[in-house]
Write a protein that holds these residues in place. Structure first.
Motif, short mmCIF file in Angstrom:
data_model
loop_
_atom_site.label_atom_id
_atom_site.label_comp_id
_atom_site.label_asym_id
_atom_site.label_seq_id
_atom_site.Cartn_x
_atom_site.Cartn_y
_atom_site.Cartn_z
N ARG A 94 49.42 33.79 32.70
CA ARG A 94 48.23 34.59 33.45
C ARG A 94 47.99 34.02 34.84
O ARG A 94 47.63 34.96 35.57
CB ARG A 94 46.83 34.11 32.42
CG ARG A 94 45.91 34.77 32.83
CD ARG A 94 46.14 36.35 32.07
NE ARG A 94 44.71 36.95 31.98
CZ ARG A 94 44.66 37.98 32.90
NH1 ARG A 94 45.07 38.31 33.74
NH2 ARG A 94 43.15 38.68 32.71
N GLU A 146 42.39 49.39 44.78
CA GLU A 146 41.78 49.63 43.59
C GLU A 146 41.51 51.01 43.61
O GLU A 146 41.60 51.67 42.46
CB GLU A 146 40.22 48.95 43.65
CG GLU A 146 40.21 47.50 43.51
CD GLU A 146 38.91 46.99 43.41
OE1 GLU A 146 38.80 45.93 42.96
OE2 GLU A 146 37.92 47.47 44.23
N LEU A 198 46.04 51.05 41.82
CA LEU A 198 45.89 50.50 40.45
C LEU A 198 45.75 51.48 39.51
O LEU A 198 46.34 51.27 38.61
CB LEU A 198 44.45 49.57 40.54
CG LEU A 198 44.20 48.68 39.19
CD1 LEU A 198 45.36 47.80 39.07
CD2 LEU A 198 43.01 47.69 39.61
N ARG A 227 48.53 51.70 36.07
CA ARG A 227 47.97 51.54 34.72
C ARG A 227 48.38 52.76 33.76
O ARG A 227 48.76 52.70 32.70
CB ARG A 227 46.39 51.37 34.69
CG ARG A 227 46.00 49.90 35.04
CD ARG A 227 44.59 49.79 35.13
NE ARG A 227 44.44 48.24 35.12
CZ ARG A 227 43.37 47.59 35.71
NH1 ARG A 227 42.41 48.41 36.19
NH2 ARG A 227 43.58 46.17 35.50
N ASN A 263 51.92 52.12 33.17
CA ASN A 263 52.05 50.89 32.43
C ASN A 263 53.01 49.69 33.33
O ASN A 263 54.10 49.18 32.74
CB ASN A 263 52.89 50.91 31.02
CG ASN A 263 52.88 49.70 30.27
OD1 ASN A 263 52.06 48.85 30.42
ND2 ASN A 263 54.01 49.58 29.42
N GLY A 273 52.71 46.24 35.75
CA GLY A 273 51.63 45.03 35.88
C GLY A 273 51.50 45.06 37.30
O GLY A 273 52.26 45.60 38.23
N GLN A 282 39.50 41.41 36.02
CA GLN A 282 39.87 43.00 36.26
C GLN A 282 40.79 43.62 35.54
O GLN A 282 41.05 44.62 35.60
CB GLN A 282 40.25 42.99 37.81
CG GLN A 282 39.29 42.08 38.90
CD GLN A 282 37.80 42.72 38.54
OE1 GLN A 282 37.60 43.82 38.63
NE2 GLN A 282 37.05 41.68 38.58
N GLY A 283 41.49 42.62 34.47
CA GLY A 283 42.27 43.37 33.45
C GLY A 283 43.37 42.43 33.07
O GLY A 283 43.73 41.28 33.65
N ASP A 284 43.86 42.80 31.91
CA ASP A 284 44.84 41.92 31.31
C ASP A 284 46.35 42.28 31.39
O ASP A 284 47.13 41.89 30.87
CB ASP A 284 44.61 41.89 29.80
CG ASP A 284 43.61 41.27 29.35
OD1 ASP A 284 43.06 40.32 29.92
OD2 ASP A 284 43.04 41.55 28.03
N ASP A 285 46.22 43.08 32.56
CA ASP A 285 47.72 43.41 33.38
C ASP A 285 47.88 42.83 34.63
O ASP A 285 48.72 43.32 35.31
CB ASP A 285 47.91 44.87 33.35
CG ASP A 285 46.73 45.51 34.00
OD1 ASP A 285 45.72 44.73 34.33
OD2 ASP A 285 46.69 47.03 33.91
N ILE A 286 47.03 41.75 35.03
CA ILE A 286 47.27 41.25 36.21
C ILE A 286 47.58 39.68 36.06
O ILE A 286 46.91 38.78 35.37
CB ILE A 286 45.79 41.24 36.98
CG1 ILE A 286 45.46 42.60 37.22
CG2 ILE A 286 45.63 40.46 38.16
CD1 ILE A 286 44.11 43.01 37.52
N SER A 300 31.61 41.05 42.89
CA SER A 300 32.12 42.58 43.04
C SER A 300 31.31 43.10 44.24
O SER A 300 31.74 44.05 44.89
CB SER A 300 32.15 43.31 42.00
OG SER A 300 32.90 42.94 41.24
#
Length: 325
Positions: A13, A185, A189, A193, A196, A198, A269-273, A305
């Motif tokens: 992570r 952003e 980004l 997404r 798909n 990262g 901000q996300g589980d793809d970061i 933020s």
């Protein structure tokens, strides 16, 4: 340490940016032994994503990692970058992502890193003189040959990302992203997404300012690139110090360090970061790795933020010309 997927690539992570061990920051290249201890400690803590580039030094950062990872290569998702050294042309800091240059670059990186493959191979900056389709195709050939596992882009804009991805799937895009720098952003980004892909944020701690440890530019030696960075000069520096102090105030409430809070915001901000905070010190890599255990409330995340953007451009004018936004 938790692990996530950057497309098909499983990584920690929180990663480790190795640039400052050899290049760019105060003290870079002065204590390789401590840098190697830092890499080893990161691995003990479960950090797997380690990031370098041929331009860092040039070359010395890859050589350092090659020494640090000897006998430990199988524990690492190793990322490096090409395209900021023109091997048959004008040398370092000249864009060249032509297929022939990539061939030369990858062989040099493999040798310096002491490995037979690179897990994530990024184009360091978009080369306007080479169609991105040619670059993506060249990396695709390296993937087919087993010299590279996955293709990445750095600081690429939406159109370039789409065009590259149509030729060779892009696993990750590396861009500057932090509480101080949120420009991706709106346009980048959402494309990542959709496809798909990262995100690997570099400078997630605002080049040190979000840690609360930078209080004066007098702390920087003459080789530190922050000395002429717009965010660290004049009025901009004072305004950004005030923003960093607000992060510290919230960190005091949470019982964490400012750097951990800045990283925790990013992770939320996300589980793809998978951010890659850079350090050359064991204590700092321990602090950064522990950021994954910091939980922020919805109200705290909103407070962070809502902070105004950092004052000043994130790059000098010459550096900014190499960015796509």
């Amino acid at each position: 340490m938790r692990y996530i997927k950057l497309r098909e690539l499983e990584v920690s992570r929180i990663g480790l940016g190795a640039m400052g061990m050899s290049h760019g920051y105060t003290g870079s290249g002065t204590d390789d032994a401590e840098s190697i201890r830092t890499v080893h400690r990161a691995l003990e803590l479960g950090v797997t994503l380690i990031d370098t580039a041929e331009i860092y030094g040039p070359y010395t950062n890859e050589e350092l990692l090659g020494r640090a990872l000897k006998g430990r290569r199988d524990k690492v998702v190793l990322a490096t970058k090409f395209g900021l050294v023109s091997h048959a042309g004008d040398g370092a800091w000249n864009l060249d992502s032509g297929p022939a240059n990539i061939r030369t670059a990858v062989e040099g990186s493999l040798k310096r890193l002491g490995t037979d493959h690179i897990d994530l191979y990024y184009q360091h900056r978009v080369d306007p003189n080479t169609p991105i389709e040619e670059t993506a195709g060249a990396v695709g050939e390296l993937i087919a040959e087993g010299k590279v596992r996955a293709f990445g882009l750095s600081e690429a804009g939406p159109d370039t990302i789409r065009r590259a991805h149509a030729v060779q799937p892009v696993t990750a895009v590396q861009s500057e992203y932090s509480l101080f720098t949120r420009g991706i952003e709106e346009r980048v980004l959402p494309v990542l997404r959709e496809l798909n892909i990262g995100l690997v944020p570099f400078s997630p701690l605002g080049r040190g300012m979000l840690t609360g440890t930078v209080r004066s530019t007098d702390q920087f030696d003459e080789n530190d690139f922050r000395r002429d960075n717009p965010r660290f000069t004049g009025e901009n520096f004072q305004r950004n110090l005030a923003l960093a102090d607000e992060v510290k105030a919230l960190a005091d409430e949470v019982g964490a360090t400012p750097g951990q809070v800045a990283l925790a915001w990013l992770l939320a901000q996300g589980d793809d970061i998978a951010p890659i905070p850079g350090t050359k010190h064991v204590a700092r890599v321990e602090e950064n790795a522990a950021a994954d255990t910091v939980t922020l409330t919805a109200e705290q995340l909103e407070r962070l933020s809502s902070l105004p953007p950092a004052a000043g451009d994130t790059h000098t004018e010459a550096q900014a010309r190499m960015l796509e936004r």
